[in-house]
Design an enzyme around this catalytic site. Sequence first.
Site, PDB file in Angstrom:
ATOM      1  N   TYR A 199     -14.259   4.673   8.064  1.00 42.02           N
ATOM      2  CA  TYR A 199     -13.954   5.116   6.622  1.00 42.02           C
ATOM      3  C   TYR A 199     -14.378   6.739   6.487  1.00 42.02           C
ATOM      4  O   TYR A 199     -15.458   7.021   6.840  1.00 42.02           O
ATOM      5  CB  TYR A 199     -14.618   4.479   5.459  1.00 42.02           C
ATOM      6  N   ASP A 232     -18.637  12.125  11.516  1.00 46.81           N
ATOM      7  CA  ASP A 232     -18.780  12.011  10.085  1.00 46.81           C
ATOM      8  C   ASP A 232     -19.916  11.626   9.566  1.00 46.81           C
ATOM      9  O   ASP A 232     -20.113  10.264   9.929  1.00 46.81           O
ATOM     10  CB  ASP A 232     -17.700  11.246   9.458  1.00 46.81           C
ATOM     11  N   TYR A 240     -12.527   2.078  -7.982  1.00 46.05           N
ATOM     12  CA  TYR A 240     -12.172   0.563  -7.155  1.00 46.05           C
ATOM     13  C   TYR A 240     -12.237  -0.383  -8.443  1.00 46.05           C
ATOM     14  O   TYR A 240     -12.665  -1.713  -7.968  1.00 46.05           O
ATOM     15  CB  TYR A 240     -12.877   0.198  -6.199  1.00 46.05           C
ATOM     16  N   LYS A 259     -23.083  13.231   0.603  1.00 44.27           N
ATOM     17  CA  LYS A 259     -23.676  12.156  -0.042  1.00 44.27           C
ATOM     18  C   LYS A 259     -25.413  12.715  -0.444  1.00 44.27           C
ATOM     19  O   LYS A 259     -25.670  13.193  -1.200  1.00 44.27           O
ATOM     20  CB  LYS A 259     -23.940  10.913   0.868  1.00 44.27           C
TER      21      LYS A 259
HETATM   22  N1  PMP Z   1     -17.214   9.644   4.885  1.00 47.41           N
HETATM   23  C1  PMP Z   1     -18.082   8.396   4.952  1.00 47.41           C
HETATM   24  C2  PMP Z   1     -18.681   7.934   6.014  1.00 47.41           C
HETATM   25  C3  PMP Z   1     -18.249   7.843   3.698  1.00 47.41           C
HETATM   26  O1  PMP Z   1     -19.274   7.005   3.582  1.00 47.41           O
HETATM   27  C4  PMP Z   1     -17.808   8.529   2.376  1.00 47.41           C
HETATM   28  C5  PMP Z   1     -18.204   7.917   1.022  1.00 47.41           C
HETATM   29  N2  PMP Z   1     -18.317   6.699   1.028  1.00 47.41           N
HETATM   30  C6  PMP Z   1     -16.996   9.810   2.329  1.00 47.41           C
HETATM   31  C7  PMP Z   1     -16.597  10.090   3.634  1.00 47.41           C
HETATM   32  C8  PMP Z   1     -16.287  10.308   1.281  1.00 47.41           C
HETATM   33  O2  PMP Z   1     -17.424  10.981   0.508  1.00 47.41           O
HETATM   34  P1  PMP Z   1     -17.120  11.212  -0.924  1.00 47.41           P
HETATM   35  O3  PMP Z   1     -17.410   9.957  -1.762  1.00 47.41           O
HETATM   36  O4  PMP Z   1     -18.469  12.228  -1.636  1.00 47.41           O
HETATM   37  O5  PMP Z   1     -15.849  11.791  -1.246  1.00 47.41           O
END
Ligand code: PMP
Length: 446
Positions: free
Chosen positions: A161, A262, A28, A291
């Site tokens: 997100y 998620d 970004y 993560k």
């Molecule tokens: N879902 C959520 C809730 C996230 O916070 C993130 C990463 N910021 C992702 C999916 C995507 O994960 P990655 O960056 O490992 O692809």
Amino acid sequence: MNNKQTDLSLSQQNTLLNFDKENVWHPYTSMSDPLPSYLVDSAFGVNINLASGETLIDGMSSWWSVLHGYNHPKLNQALEQQASKMSHVMFGGLTHQSAISLCEKLITLTPQGLDKVFLSDSGSVSVEVAMKMALQYQHAKAHKQKQPLTKTKLMTVRNGYHGDTFAAMSVCDPVTGMHQIFEQVLMKHYFAPAPQSKFNESWSSEDVTELKALFANHHEELAAFIIEPIVQGTGGMRFYHPEYLKACRNLCNKYDVLLIVDEIATGFGRTGKLFACEWADISPDIMCLGKTLTGGYITLAATLCTAHIAETISKGEAGCFMHGPTFMGNALACAVANASIDLLLENDWQKQVKGIEKHLSTMLLPLVQHERVKDTRVLGSIGAVECKQSVNVAQIQKRFVELGVWIRPFGQLIYIIPPLIIEPEQITTLVSAIATVLDEDDCFNP
Ligand code: PMP
């Protein structure tokens, strides 16, 4: 903790940084006029050591991934032991103890009913897998019942997100999800308003009025509903009421829609529960983890689903789930994930998170008094200061580095999510640095 000095001379550091600036994409930021990057030499515990000599207290856990601190001896050992046997073997036709033990742990620890595990490379990919699972499940189900396939869409909430790949982008908030420019090429799904009832405030059932109407009107098209449980992260560090999540579960049950949760950011204790769905006492049909799954060592993600979903897909037309990444079940990643989960359970993570939450509540919540601040909030090990203006990232970052901390704000949000091993004095340093920059006009956009 070992704070070793860098072996790089000043001119070597400059050469590296110049090359980086000219040729290396960072997340970004512009390639022609990039935000500055700081050269890291090493990291130990909660300290990140810059090649230029400064040591920074890490407030970000490297984007929610580092759980037990950097360079942890037990995690290093797990990695070394696994590397001495094998780093990776293909997962097609082969399997290994590290992956099997990890999947066993995930099945045991996650909410009831999530008994089948699909390992993949990153959070975004685990969301792709979850969406594909839901769509393939509905396809197999319609095929079996000799019904036309109508359930081909997803629904989600605004301010969500779920990642940067294309299917994941299609369920990110069209505005805050950072993917607006792809709108014309993304799959079209349904968006409900973002939850409004806050985590610690009273529940208003009006919060789900429009959600209910959307389910009632579109359920025949809906394969799944996807949501970040309790914390909408990138969409604004919004902590919402558990009753909202319960309502999502009930609506999915009522209308035969799969619930995808998620937990990529919230999993493994971050919110004060091992998984954030536990706040609402619900089990999803599909769950994404990533993560901090490996304690921040190597990229790895998992998508868990129920036996019913796995069986329906497997007995469908294709006879198998149509996905198989090259690095699926990577042995190094699985070994370090096992060690990280063991450490989490051994370390009394509830006490660690409660300690951080208490300290953040005492220190960070009062920043709401500052004229530049709109709101402050704390949940588990997450503390957020929402400002009235957006931050000037380059300037605020520079000031944080001068103040000896690593905090990466975005938009109007200055937030911290430190490794669980952080000491109270280190939290004090992080929050004091936030208080300092709030007084500095040039850290904010007019
Ligand atoms: N879902 C959520 C809730 C996230 O916070 C993130 C990463 N910021 C992702 C999916 C995507 O994960 P990655 O960056 O490992 O692809």
